[in-house]
Design an enzyme around this catalytic site. Structure first.
Site, PDB file in Angstrom:
ATOM      1  N   ALA A  63      -3.955   8.085   3.865  1.00  0.00           N
ATOM      2  CA  ALA A  63      -2.704   8.163   3.089  1.00  0.00           C
ATOM      3  C   ALA A  63      -1.190   8.158   3.326  1.00  0.00           C
ATOM      4  CB  ALA A  63      -2.666   8.095   1.452  1.00  0.00           C
ATOM      5  N   GLY A  99       0.471  -1.353  -0.354  1.00  0.00           N
ATOM      6  CA  GLY A  99      -0.326   0.231   0.113  1.00  0.00           C
ATOM      7  C   GLY A  99       0.980   1.998   0.188  1.00  0.00           C
ATOM      8  N   GLU A 114     -18.089  10.263  -0.552  1.00  0.00           N
ATOM      9  CA  GLU A 114     -18.054  10.337  -2.679  1.00  0.00           C
ATOM     10  C   GLU A 114     -18.811   9.460  -3.091  1.00  0.00           C
ATOM     11  OE1 GLU A 114     -13.452  10.151  -1.652  1.00  0.00           O
ATOM     12  OE2 GLU A 114     -13.681  11.990  -2.423  1.00  0.00           O
TER      13      GLU A 114
END
Lengths: 459, 459
Positions: B351, B44, B204
């Site tokens: 992230a 990731g 979203e």
């Protein structure tokens, strides 16, 4: 530099396509209870052509056109082998049928056909019966293993989008496993890819797979020696690409060999075992990946229809694409056996024949409803196109022959033009652009191991 | 006209990207038997940053950097919701890890981790043991159902590429089935989409799903009445998007409502049943599609590690991202609980935090090997970005706030910049370009119903 120019050129074409976009959206189209019901089975090249031709020519007629397919998309099969080798993305060769229904004004239903009943004038599906006044059977073909059960069980095939994604995953997986494998025999078996059948699909897949290995994967898997990778094309007959003339065939053969594809002619397969291919002479090619592209036969549902059938299951139709004893049923494309006047061999199961058949069927249904005389099939042989991988193809367009780089440009232009959907055209162009830079899609998308695409999503 | 200009602009950007392409290919990198072995678990954002930082800073050191993941690709999770709503193609958010290994010079192995053994200094995988001198645990997060077994069983989730494709197929399928369904209650249930959790992912997804229905699907399914389609966003707290400030939150709320998303605040879920969602107050929302975006917890493999754990399973690390009692083990990203000096709450599982953690871990391994002092985590809050569908987003970048169309441009620019891989950038740009024309991917790709992506392709 040549590469960069090619890239810019391809990209410019995307721009041109954008500028040319026509938004041809129509409203929904609904039928009354009195409408004449035309049901088209199969959203391949033939079925789509039939549905469109019917919808566009129905003026004055109360016609309800319903297209039925078990998948909700039309699959552009000519470049499916590129999905298998990461050259184009799966979404770029699938075109939702409902885009076409919008533009052209016919209805669509996603259903799996179980049985066609000529007596009931009905098609039985997983979602219930669909009654018809006229039926167009365009259910396409399936793989022909010529009775070889071992091949059916142990081979990859290349007919559905599942097949394409599954093969792509398997090829990448073979490299992934080979790199950590210590046993040289197992490595060798993992890195040997056998393609059975040197028709267009077999040749295109072999060339593209060889390019994928040489130009993409060997760089990503530095632990694998180039000499360990074999791509073997196995053909029972004494030559490849039967339909091509000698000169183009020789060019194709030279290109395949210069790329490093091993072409074995006069090599009939006796058996496909778990770990490889047994040849009729007793020899054995160890391989974890055997792809069967040796033949097709009509969709088994066609067996329900009355009439003369060929050895490949196709049903004989008259000049108007009707079943002789059931003029309300039209059979086209890979399901139909049709002899052009004076010909000894039926028309081949390919897209141009299917499209011509679909148009003829549709026009004749319109003629029947208007009490006009029927028209025989209008089909004119247009040529052959066979891609040979990176920057190379052979083509014969209306008798003009192309080879090499020019052939490759012609091949790409023709298929880009024929591809359904503007978004697909642009996206495939981008995929091809990156192909010039040796970038391919090598992520293993999670895909159902089933060989029937729609079963995985159907209820 | 505005649309066309937008299209040309986006397309021009593809051109600019092509012109800027840097082909940074390195050769393969191999280690000797004496190399210091650093194993990074998870490809990731955090794991990739750690592996790259290690590989790029290893000069002078005999370092073998091995990245391990069960999938062979890095998944760009921030736009995964767009895969679920047909806005981008699955292949465009997956980036093969081996592209990165080529460029950056570390090794990759595709393996599923079974167990981490601190005592043996070993990671046990489906493909055998991997021994390490230093370990970076970057295994990410999984869905948190807060003990609600019914939710785990009956909800869709949005963490893997399978999830994205599966949800997309399911949404299209619901419209397909609704159009032929006669029972109005069943139709209504098929056309009600419930999203649980109004964090960034939930918001979203809700906005994008509402746009998909309004601008794409209602045109393709003329038999469905717009009033039959509901998108419901269910949130237990009294507001959406906790991390945003009041002004941006109000803008987001207004946008959602103007699109027709039903936002239910103070609505804690008691149960997710087969046909819908039971609210704590006893009311019931019938729905065939419930998507759970209400929370995450650390990968369960982290439970093997010694040390203090949070309620969400994250393990506490020191300022250098080490396990306090095992300085050879670094834990980063969604697996790590780290309190910035003076803060009461740990850094969130996102992230930017994962990337900062990965870099810090890598640099500190290098420092250790060079007998240099370690560096504490360097992380600076950069802001928030939440897309609100077509031409709309809210963003807070370094304290500067954006909303509406400008927010949308900023959102797209930032994510396009962050997306791994040049081909992905260009392809997503093309997907977005067609999104402007309301073209989305609505083919049902055959995908495994499994929620674990790599299981379907692993041996």
């Amino acid at each position: 530099m040549k590469k960069a120019l090619l890239g810019i050129g391809l990209l410019g074409s995307v721009g041109a396509l954008v500028a040319l976009q026509a938004t041809r959206r129509g409203g929904g189209y609904y039928s009354s209870n009195n409408s004449t019901r035309v049901v088209v089975l199969g959203a391949g090249f033939g079925g789509l052509a039939a549905a469109r031709t019917l919808a566009r020519n129905r003026d004055g007629l109360d016609l309800d056109v319903l297209l039925v397919d078990r998948a909700n998309f039309h699959l552009f099969t000519p470049i499916l082998y590129q999905v298998a080798t990461g050259g184009v993305e799966p979404d770029n060769v699938t075109h939702p049928v409902r885009y076409a229904t919008q533009a052209d004004g016919f209805r669509f239903q996603e259903s799996n056909v179980q049985k066609i009943s000529v007596e009931d004038k009905c098609v039985y599906t997983d979602d219930g019966p669909i009654y018809y006044d006229y039926l167009v059977v365009a259910l396409g073909a399936t793989n022909n293993f010529f009775g070889l059960a071992s091949a059916e069980e142990n081979s990859f095939t290349l007919k559905t989008i599942s097949d394409g994604i599954e093969l792509r995953n398997h090829i990448i997986d073979a490299f992934e496993r080979a790199e950590v494998e210590q046993d040289p025999e197992v490595r060798r078996r993992l890195l040997t890819f056998v393609i059975v059948g040197a028709g267009p699909t077999g040749v295109e897949l072999a060339a593209s797979l060889r390019d994928l290995a040489s130009h993409v994967l060997l760089k990503e898997y530095p632990g694998i020696d180039p000499g360990e990778v074999r791509v073997v094309l196995v053909e029972a007959l004494d030559r490849i690409l039967l339909a091509l003339d000698d000169q183009l065939r020789q060019n194709a053969m030279k290109t395949l060999q210069s790329k490093g594809v091993e072409v074995l002619l006069n090599t009939p397969v006796a058996d496909v075992e778990k770990g490889g291919v047994r040849i009729k002479d007793g020899s054995f090619i160890p391989s974890e990946t055997v792809v069967w592209t040796a033949g097709v036969k009509a969709n088994p549902l066609v067996a329900d229809l009355p009439g003369e059938k060929g050895r490949d299951g196709r049903v004989r139709v008259n000049d108007f694409m009707q079943l002789p004893d059931h003029p309300e049923i039209y059979v086209i494309g890979d399901c139909a056996m049709y002899f052009m006047p004076g010909e000894q061999r039926p028309l081949p199961p390919n897209a141009p024949v299917a499209i011509a058949g679909g148009k003829t069927a549709a026009i004749n249904i319109i003629h029947t409803l208007k009490n006009e005389p029927l028209e025989p099939l209008k089909y004119k042989y247009q040529g052959e196109l066979v891609s040979l991988g990176k920057n190379n193809a052979v083509a014969n367009i209306m008798g003009i022959k192309f080879s090499g780089f020019i052939g490759w440009l012609v091949w790409r232009a023709v298929y880009l033009y024929k591809l359904e959907g503007f978004k697909n055209k642009a996206s495939v162009l981008v995929d091809w652009l990156f192909g010039v830079f040796d970038r391919r899609e090598t992520s293993k998308l999670p895909v159902t191991p089933s060989k029937v695409p729609s079963e995985s999503v159907a209820e």
